[in-house]
Structure formats: C-alpha cells, structure tokens
Write a protein that holds these residues in place. Structure first.
Motif, PDB file in Angstrom:
ATOM      1  N   ALA A 169       0.825  -1.209   0.000  1.00 59.59           N
ATOM      2  CA  ALA A 169       0.000   0.000   0.000  1.00 59.59           C
ATOM      3  C   ALA A 169       0.859   1.260   0.000  1.00 59.59           C
ATOM      4  O   ALA A 169       0.488   2.274  -0.596  1.00 59.59           O
ATOM      5  CB  ALA A 169      -0.935   0.000   1.209  1.00 59.59           C
ATOM      6  N   VAL A 170       2.022   1.214   0.664  1.00 60.92           N
ATOM      7  CA  VAL A 170       2.932   2.350   0.661  1.00 60.92           C
ATOM      8  C   VAL A 170       3.468   2.577  -0.751  1.00 60.92           C
ATOM      9  O   VAL A 170       3.586   3.708  -1.227  1.00 60.92           O
ATOM     10  CB  VAL A 170       4.085   2.122   1.657  1.00 60.92           C
ATOM     11  N   VAL A 171       3.785   1.489  -1.443  1.00 59.06           N
ATOM     12  CA  VAL A 171       4.266   1.586  -2.819  1.00 59.06           C
ATOM     13  C   VAL A 171       3.171   2.145  -3.723  1.00 59.06           C
ATOM     14  O   VAL A 171       3.421   3.014  -4.573  1.00 59.06           O
ATOM     15  CB  VAL A 171       4.740   0.211  -3.319  1.00 59.06           C
ATOM     16  N   ALA A 172       1.950   1.662  -3.542  1.00 58.13           N
ATOM     17  CA  ALA A 172       0.829   2.157  -4.350  1.00 58.13           C
ATOM     18  C   ALA A 172       0.641   3.655  -4.158  1.00 58.13           C
ATOM     19  O   ALA A 172       0.443   4.402  -5.127  1.00 58.13           O
ATOM     20  CB  ALA A 172      -0.442   1.405  -3.975  1.00 58.13           C
ATOM     21  N   GLN A 173       0.702   4.117  -2.921  1.00 55.48           N
ATOM     22  CA  GLN A 173       0.533   5.541  -2.639  1.00 55.48           C
ATOM     23  C   GLN A 173       1.676   6.356  -3.235  1.00 55.48           C
ATOM     24  O   GLN A 173       1.461   7.410  -3.857  1.00 55.48           O
ATOM     25  CB  GLN A 173       0.463   5.770  -1.131  1.00 55.48           C
ATOM     26  N   ALA A 174       2.914   5.888  -3.054  1.00 56.21           N
ATOM     27  CA  ALA A 174       4.071   6.638  -3.523  1.00 56.21           C
ATOM     28  C   ALA A 174       4.046   6.811  -5.037  1.00 56.21           C
ATOM     29  O   ALA A 174       4.285   7.909  -5.560  1.00 56.21           O
ATOM     30  CB  ALA A 174       5.358   5.937  -3.094  1.00 56.21           C
ATOM     31  N   LEU A 220      -2.979  -6.186  -4.656  1.00 54.89           N
ATOM     32  CA  LEU A 220      -3.351  -5.118  -3.730  1.00 54.89           C
ATOM     33  C   LEU A 220      -3.026  -3.747  -4.319  1.00 54.89           C
ATOM     34  O   LEU A 220      -3.840  -2.811  -4.226  1.00 54.89           O
ATOM     35  CB  LEU A 220      -2.621  -5.310  -2.396  1.00 54.89           C
ATOM     36  N   ILE A 221      -1.861  -3.605  -4.944  1.00 52.23           N
ATOM     37  CA  ILE A 221      -1.490  -2.324  -5.549  1.00 52.23           C
ATOM     38  C   ILE A 221      -2.493  -1.924  -6.614  1.00 52.23           C
ATOM     39  O   ILE A 221      -2.970  -0.781  -6.658  1.00 52.23           O
ATOM     40  CB  ILE A 221      -0.060  -2.404  -6.133  1.00 52.23           C
ATOM     41  N   ARG A 222      -2.846  -2.861  -7.480  1.00 55.85           N
ATOM     42  CA  ARG A 222      -3.799  -2.536  -8.551  1.00 55.85           C
ATOM     43  C   ARG A 222      -5.164  -2.167  -7.994  1.00 55.85           C
ATOM     44  O   ARG A 222      -5.827  -1.255  -8.502  1.00 55.85           O
ATOM     45  CB  ARG A 222      -3.904  -3.705  -9.526  1.00 55.85           C
ATOM     46  N   ARG A 223      -5.602  -2.846  -6.952  1.00 56.09           N
ATOM     47  CA  ARG A 223      -6.897  -2.504  -6.364  1.00 56.09           C
ATOM     48  C   ARG A 223      -6.865  -1.118  -5.729  1.00 56.09           C
ATOM     49  O   ARG A 223      -7.822  -0.335  -5.850  1.00 56.09           O
ATOM     50  CB  ARG A 223      -7.298  -3.564  -5.343  1.00 56.09           C
ATOM     51  N   LEU A 224      -5.756  -0.785  -5.065  1.00 52.36           N
ATOM     52  CA  LEU A 224      -5.654   0.540  -4.450  1.00 52.36           C
ATOM     53  C   LEU A 224      -5.604   1.646  -5.497  1.00 52.36           C
ATOM     54  O   LEU A 224      -6.016   2.780  -5.239  1.00 52.36           O
ATOM     55  CB  LEU A 224      -4.416   0.596  -3.556  1.00 52.36           C
ATOM     56  N   TRP A 225      -5.108   1.321  -6.678  1.00 52.10           N
ATOM     57  CA  TRP A 225      -5.063   2.304  -7.765  1.00 52.10           C
ATOM     58  C   TRP A 225      -6.414   2.480  -8.462  1.00 52.10           C
ATOM     59  O   TRP A 225      -6.624   3.469  -9.156  1.00 52.10           O
ATOM     60  CB  TRP A 225      -4.029   1.883  -8.811  1.00 52.10           C
ATOM     61  N   ALA A 247      -8.957   0.839   3.076  1.00 54.78           N
ATOM     62  CA  ALA A 247      -7.778   1.607   2.670  1.00 54.78           C
ATOM     63  C   ALA A 247      -8.070   2.363   1.381  1.00 54.78           C
ATOM     64  O   ALA A 247      -8.695   1.843   0.464  1.00 54.78           O
ATOM     65  CB  ALA A 247      -6.590   0.682   2.481  1.00 54.78           C
ATOM     66  N   THR A 248      -7.595   3.605   1.316  1.00 51.09           N
ATOM     67  CA  THR A 248      -7.832   4.453   0.150  1.00 51.09           C
ATOM     68  C   THR A 248      -6.554   5.202  -0.218  1.00 51.09           C
ATOM     69  O   THR A 248      -5.894   5.767   0.653  1.00 51.09           O
ATOM     70  CB  THR A 248      -8.937   5.490   0.436  1.00 51.09           C
ATOM     71  N   VAL A 249      -6.214   5.166  -1.493  1.00 48.18           N
ATOM     72  CA  VAL A 249      -5.199   6.075  -2.032  1.00 48.18           C
ATOM     73  C   VAL A 249      -5.968   7.260  -2.599  1.00 48.18           C
ATOM     74  O   VAL A 249      -6.642   7.154  -3.630  1.00 48.18           O
ATOM     75  CB  VAL A 249      -4.343   5.386  -3.110  1.00 48.18           C
TER      76      VAL A 249
END
Length: 332
Positions: free
Chosen positions: A82-87, A134-139, A156-158
C-alpha cells in the motif's frame, strides 16, 4: 514503438551526482531513466544506495520528458504494498504519463540486514503476486478491504491517483515470474548478457504464454531489457570499467546467502577481469555495439535500457547519445 533508456546506477554514485546524470540522459536523447531500489550496494568501497522514491521525485522535477521508473523495487518486505501504491500514485500525479513502477521478488542483501528472515523463492513469489493484486486494487478502487495470506487492509484508500495510470512492469529471470509479467504486467523486465537460450527457450515463450492467458496481444506488453554496455574509445579502459560490477558475473551458488557488501566485494574482486566483464558488451567500436544490441531488438525487446559501468557517466552519455542511439534509431 522502440525506446532507449539509461540505467542510473544508484549502487555506484551519490544522489546529487546521479541526479545530474539523469538530467544529462534526457539532454543526450535517451527516452527513459530507470533506477534500482537498493538498501545496500553490490560493493562496500565506493558504493552508494540512495532511496529510489525521493530520488525519482527529484529527477522528475529536473527533467521534462523522460520516462522515470524503478528497475526494480521490491514491494513485499521493506515496503508494504500500500505504501508503494501511494508513492507511485503521487509520482504519477506529479509527472503524468512519465512514471513506471517496476517490481520484482527481491534480493536478500536488501532485506535481511533489517532482520527480515529471507524466505524460499516460492514464498517470495506468492508475496509478489499478492502485492500486485493489492497495488492494482488501491489504484482503481475507492475503499479496499483486502484479506490475503501476507497482507491485509481495511477500508484503505489512495486519495490522490493520477489521471494517466501508472504502468506496472514485472521483472523475471525464470518462467514463473515471466509468465506473471505477461499475464498481469504492463511490461516485462529482464537483463542482458545471459545464455541466448534463456531468452529464446524460456523467457520469451513464458511472456507469450502469460499474454495469451490474459487475452491480450504481445504488443500490449512493453518488453524491457537492461543492456549492459561498456563503450569507450580506449578499449582497455572499457574492459577495466567493468570491474566495479564484477558481482554481476558471480554464479547464483557463489553469492547465495551473501548479504554483506564487504563480502560481495571480496568475491567479485577475486574474479579475473575477463569474467567480470562477461555480462557486458565491451568494445571501442560503435558498429560492434550496434550489432550486439541488434540481437535484442531482433528477439522482440522494445525498450532497451543501457547500463554503463564506468566512473565517467557524462562521457558515456555523450558518446552513446552521439554515436550509438542514432544508429539504433535508424534500425527501427
């Protein structure tokens, strides 16, 4: 479209110096700049390891057009996915259409020093697949409840996501990760200088298999390869420049379990220079470089990122921009 990029050697140069080289790459006609995300370098003496995320932000602000990305970052141990997705969503907002997230299953030298127990390849691969999901879903989703074997999120939300999606490239040196790149990735990342049969018999068929499973065409996946080149008018200097990167020539069984840059350096420095140079295209002849690079174009790679081992990166960038890139663009 075929693109030619520059590998910014974070393991070899301090952050500000490396930033200058990234800017020079754009000025000398390169299309992209990719950087590794290492906690520790391959050697202790003269080694560096700037953090990739703030460095990419600085490079984006200092350039106008080059594509920026990681080759590669591991989103499964030091970082929560999730940190990677946000960054990377933030980087995508700041530099629309110019950011790539390149990921892989990792190396123990970057994770074990932090007290992380380094698992077997099957576990690392499972974590990578879960991280990608998880990254793709957060995006793409507003509030993400995720319950995996390794990661969990609740609502969780980006919040800041780019209008232009960030492509996700997956690195692979074996069939499983390479099939995953074809099935789930926007791009595939591998490196040059290995046995030709690895590309023709293993990696490229695996990418095609994964692409077919996803219902896409091979042209939908950016085929990226880091091409290791040592180019200098002085042939002896071109050869000696590879010494810093001798660790790349170590066999897997020679470096398995080695997590200390001091020990990695000792092993690499014990190699004869001919073996240290074995992963590189080493020549003072532009035509020889172009002919050797053309083999990767002929295999179907569409994004060639050049990694030069020498200390004078400015000289390399100017020479390659003047003598090699124009010849390659004529070919394609």
């Amino acid at each position: 479209m075929v693109r030619f990029g520059y590998k910014a050697s974070a393991e070899q140069f301090a952050p500000a110096e490396l930033l200058r080289y990234g800017v020079l790459a754009e000025e000398n006609g390169f299309d992209s700049v990719f950087v590794s995300d290492h906690l520790q370098p391959w050697r202790h003496d003269g080694g560096h390891a700037p953090a990739a995320l703030p460095w990419l932000g600085a490079l984006g602000s200092a350039t106008q057009r080059v594509v920026l990305g990681t080759s590669v970052l591991t989103p499964t141990f030091r970082y929560h996915p999730a940190v990677v997705a946000q960054a990377f969503a933030t980087l995508g907002c700041l530099f629309p259409g110019r950011v790539v997230l390149g990921i892989g299953s990792g190396e123990s030298m970057n994770e074990a020093p932090l007290g992380i127990e380094w698992p077997e390849p099957k576990v690392r691969f499972a974590r990578l697949k879960e991280a990608i999901e998880l990254i793709r879903r957060l995006w793409t989703e507003e509030r993400v409840d995720f319950e995996g074997a390794h990661y969990r999120t609740e609502k969780a939300t980006v919040y800041d996501r780019p209008e232009v999606p960030v492509p996700l490239y997956i690195a692979g040196s074996g069939p499983a990760a390479t099939r995953l790149a074809g099935r789930r990735g926007d791009g595939f990342i591998t490196t040059s200088g290995k046995a030709p049969s690895l590309y023709t018999d293993t990696l490229l068929p695996a990418v095609r298999e994964g692409v077919e499973q996803s219902g896409r065409a091979v042209g939908d996946v950016d085929m990226m390869i880091e091409v290791k080149v040592s180019f200098d008018a002085d042939a002896s200097r071109a050869l000696q420049d590879t010494r810093f990167w001798g660790a790349l020539a170590l066999k897997p069984e020679e470096k398995t379990g080695v997590e200390d840059p001091v020990e990695m350096q000792r092993l690499a420095d014990a190699l004869p220079i001919e073996r240290a140079a074995s992963r590189f295209i080493v020549s003072s002849d532009p035509d020889e470089h172009v002919a050797a690079i053309k083999r990767y174009l002929d295999l179907g790679f569409t994004h060639l990122v050049f990694h030069a081992p020498g200390p004078d990166q400015e000289r390399f960038l100017k020479a390659y921009g003047t003598e090699i890139l124009p010849r390659l663009r004529e070919l394609v």
